[in-house]
Design an enzyme around this catalytic site. Structure first.
Site, PDB file in Angstrom:
ATOM      1  N   LYS A  13      40.634  50.890  28.988  1.00 19.55           N
ATOM      2  CA  LYS A  13      41.820  50.425  28.167  1.00 19.55           C
ATOM      3  C   LYS A  13      41.614  49.046  27.215  1.00 19.55           C
ATOM      4  O   LYS A  13      42.297  49.224  26.085  1.00 19.55           O
ATOM      5  CB  LYS A  13      43.064  50.177  29.169  1.00 19.55           C
ATOM      6  CG  LYS A  13      43.538  51.101  30.397  1.00 19.55           C
ATOM      7  CD  LYS A  13      44.746  50.532  31.028  1.00 19.55           C
ATOM      8  CE  LYS A  13      44.525  49.277  31.782  1.00 19.55           C
ATOM      9  NZ  LYS A  13      43.577  49.334  32.852  1.00 19.55           N
ATOM     10  N   ARG A  88      52.181  47.403  35.887  1.00 20.47           N
ATOM     11  CA  ARG A  88      51.373  47.865  37.151  1.00 20.47           C
ATOM     12  C   ARG A  88      52.165  48.413  38.271  1.00 20.47           C
ATOM     13  O   ARG A  88      51.698  49.166  39.239  1.00 20.47           O
ATOM     14  CB  ARG A  88      50.745  46.554  37.721  1.00 20.47           C
ATOM     15  CG  ARG A  88      49.616  46.024  36.786  1.00 20.47           C
ATOM     16  CD  ARG A  88      48.255  46.708  36.874  1.00 20.47           C
ATOM     17  NE  ARG A  88      46.973  45.932  37.051  1.00 20.47           N
ATOM     18  CZ  ARG A  88      46.354  45.606  36.231  1.00 20.47           C
ATOM     19  NH1 ARG A  88      46.745  45.438  34.923  1.00 20.47           N
ATOM     20  NH2 ARG A  88      45.195  44.924  36.499  1.00 20.47           N
ATOM     21  N   ARG A 127      29.548  46.062  34.565  1.00 18.98           N
ATOM     22  CA  ARG A 127      29.860  45.243  33.749  1.00 18.98           C
ATOM     23  C   ARG A 127      29.800  43.991  33.924  1.00 18.98           C
ATOM     24  O   ARG A 127      30.043  43.332  35.056  1.00 18.98           O
ATOM     25  CB  ARG A 127      31.472  45.389  33.813  1.00 18.98           C
ATOM     26  CG  ARG A 127      32.479  44.788  32.784  1.00 18.98           C
ATOM     27  CD  ARG A 127      33.684  45.424  32.488  1.00 18.98           C
ATOM     28  NE  ARG A 127      34.536  45.019  33.496  1.00 18.98           N
ATOM     29  CZ  ARG A 127      35.891  45.151  33.365  1.00 18.98           C
ATOM     30  NH1 ARG A 127      36.495  46.166  32.370  1.00 18.98           N
ATOM     31  NH2 ARG A 127      36.823  44.837  34.217  1.00 18.98           N
ATOM     32  N   ARG A 154      32.422  39.569  36.840  1.00 20.27           N
ATOM     33  CA  ARG A 154      33.619  38.980  37.222  1.00 20.27           C
ATOM     34  C   ARG A 154      33.960  39.143  38.795  1.00 20.27           C
ATOM     35  O   ARG A 154      33.519  39.929  39.383  1.00 20.27           O
ATOM     36  CB  ARG A 154      34.744  39.619  36.462  1.00 20.27           C
ATOM     37  CG  ARG A 154      35.112  39.248  35.132  1.00 20.27           C
ATOM     38  CD  ARG A 154      36.009  40.269  34.340  1.00 20.27           C
ATOM     39  NE  ARG A 154      37.140  40.911  35.135  1.00 20.27           N
ATOM     40  CZ  ARG A 154      37.962  41.523  34.644  1.00 20.27           C
ATOM     41  NH1 ARG A 154      38.041  42.230  33.456  1.00 20.27           N
ATOM     42  NH2 ARG A 154      39.095  42.160  35.558  1.00 20.27           N
ATOM     43  N   ARG A 165      41.218  47.063  44.012  1.00 27.67           N
ATOM     44  CA  ARG A 165      41.969  47.352  42.396  1.00 27.67           C
ATOM     45  C   ARG A 165      42.190  48.777  42.446  1.00 27.67           C
ATOM     46  O   ARG A 165      43.386  49.158  42.044  1.00 27.67           O
ATOM     47  CB  ARG A 165      41.214  46.641  41.439  1.00 27.67           C
ATOM     48  CG  ARG A 165      41.145  45.421  41.374  1.00 27.67           C
ATOM     49  CD  ARG A 165      40.079  44.806  40.677  1.00 27.67           C
ATOM     50  NE  ARG A 165      40.495  44.813  39.251  1.00 27.67           N
ATOM     51  CZ  ARG A 165      39.368  44.829  38.272  1.00 27.67           C
ATOM     52  NH1 ARG A 165      38.216  44.955  38.331  1.00 27.67           N
ATOM     53  NH2 ARG A 165      39.682  45.088  36.898  1.00 27.67           N
TER      54      ARG A 165
HETATM   55  P1  AMP Z   1      42.829  43.937  34.277  1.00 24.44           P
HETATM   56  O1  AMP Z   1      42.174  42.943  33.269  1.00 24.44           O
HETATM   57  O2  AMP Z   1      43.992  44.190  33.611  1.00 24.44           O
HETATM   58  O3  AMP Z   1      42.143  44.530  35.149  1.00 24.44           O
HETATM   59  O4  AMP Z   1      43.610  42.426  35.055  1.00 24.44           O
HETATM   60  C1  AMP Z   1      43.088  41.613  36.000  1.00 24.44           C
HETATM   61  C2  AMP Z   1      43.633  41.053  37.106  1.00 24.44           C
HETATM   62  O5  AMP Z   1      44.883  40.212  36.472  1.00 24.44           O
HETATM   63  C3  AMP Z   1      44.399  42.265  37.950  1.00 24.44           C
HETATM   64  O6  AMP Z   1      43.372  42.659  39.087  1.00 24.44           O
HETATM   65  C4  AMP Z   1      45.490  41.268  38.410  1.00 24.44           C
HETATM   66  O7  AMP Z   1      45.018  40.444  39.590  1.00 24.44           O
HETATM   67  C5  AMP Z   1      46.009  40.421  37.091  1.00 24.44           C
HETATM   68  N1  AMP Z   1      47.013  41.253  36.416  1.00 24.44           N
HETATM   69  C6  AMP Z   1      46.877  41.816  34.938  1.00 24.44           C
HETATM   70  N2  AMP Z   1      47.981  42.287  34.822  1.00 24.44           N
HETATM   71  C7  AMP Z   1      48.917  42.323  35.741  1.00 24.44           C
HETATM   72  C8  AMP Z   1      50.052  42.787  35.803  1.00 24.44           C
HETATM   73  N3  AMP Z   1      50.683  43.603  35.188  1.00 24.44           N
HETATM   74  N4  AMP Z   1      50.798  42.518  37.238  1.00 24.44           N
HETATM   75  C9  AMP Z   1      50.043  41.737  38.315  1.00 24.44           C
HETATM   76  N5  AMP Z   1      48.919  41.357  38.155  1.00 24.44           N
HETATM   77  C10 AMP Z   1      48.213  41.457  36.768  1.00 24.44           C
END
Ligand code: AMP
Length: 209
Positions: A13, A88, A127, A154, A165
């Site tokens: 994404k 989400r 990654r 990370r 996740r």
């Molecule tokens: P991502 O980079 O999109 O995988 O986001 C990393 C982390 O940020 C996720 O595992 C959540 O802890 C938090 N996060 C990102 N977007 C959201 C969202 N829309 N709602 C809740 N937590 C989020």
């Protein structure tokens, strides 16, 4: 154009969102990137969000929704955006709908980027990320070409957090595919392939709508 990119972690994404946004001259709004920026700058929001993020859990809806509202009300998002990582869950999808209704708009398309869990776990565990600028790299890379910072894995790309996740994605986020399908704005795209192949697939699916 207002586009949402839906898909599990590791489906691409971030990369595809940035390319789609650049081609349309609109911002790529990635809630994970914005949250990681808050953690790096040690803001109040970053302090509240960090524990959830490290464990691979969702940050509470009220915090993320308020943050997104502020971002989408910036002038550069008036013509459109590519949203990545939000919504989400169904509460966030409803919040986004209301937020757009306030400014008299709605989503043009929701792209569901689909990939098998096996492929995702493989990709995510390879990654590494620059802790300074947040760019992702392959595990064989050592330092960031932009700022020379040593790359790290990370916290949430470690095996336990990856599994958590993906579980959250299947239980909370995947049902949104049906929600947007009922709205008539969903396009499904196979996320297995090179970055260029997947990008062309997304562009074609959007053009064919
Ligand atoms: P991502 O980079 O999109 O995988 O986001 C990393 C982390 O940020 C996720 O595992 C959540 O802890 C938090 N996060 C990102 N977007 C959201 C969202 N829309 N709602 C809740 N937590 C989020």
């Amino acid at each position: 154009m207002r586009i949402v990119l839906l898909g599990p972690q590791g489906a691409g994404k971030g990369t595809q969102g940035a390319r789609l946004a650049a081609r349309r001259g609109v911002p790529h709004v990635a809630t994970g990137d914005i949250l990681r920026g808050h953690v790096r700058r040690r803001t109040e929001l970053g302090a509240k969000a960090k524990g959830y993020m490290d464990r691979g859990e969702l940050v509470p809806d009220d915090l993320v929704t308020a943050m997104l509202r502020d971002r989408l009300l910036q002038p550069d998002a008036a013509r459109g955006f590519v949203l990545d990582g939000f919504p989400r869950n169904s509460a966030q999808a409803e919040a986004l709908k209301s937020l757009l209704a306030v400014v008299g708009s709605s989503l043009d398309a929701v792209v569901s980027l689909e990939a098998d869990d096996e492929l995702l776990v493989q990709r995510l565990s390879k990654r590494v990320t620059c802790p300074t600028c947040g760019r992702p790299f392959h595990i064989e890379d050592v330092q960031c070409p932009d700022d020379g910072t040593p790359l790290v894995q990370r916290e949430d790309d470690k095996p336990d957090a990856i599994r958590r996740r993906l579980q959250i994605f299947h239980s909370r986020t995947a049902p949104l595919v049906a929600f947007y399908e009922a709205d008539g704005c969903l396009v499904r795209v196979d996320g297995d392939g090179s970055m260029d192949e997947v990008f062309e697939r997304i562009e074609k699916a959007l053009a064919d709508r």
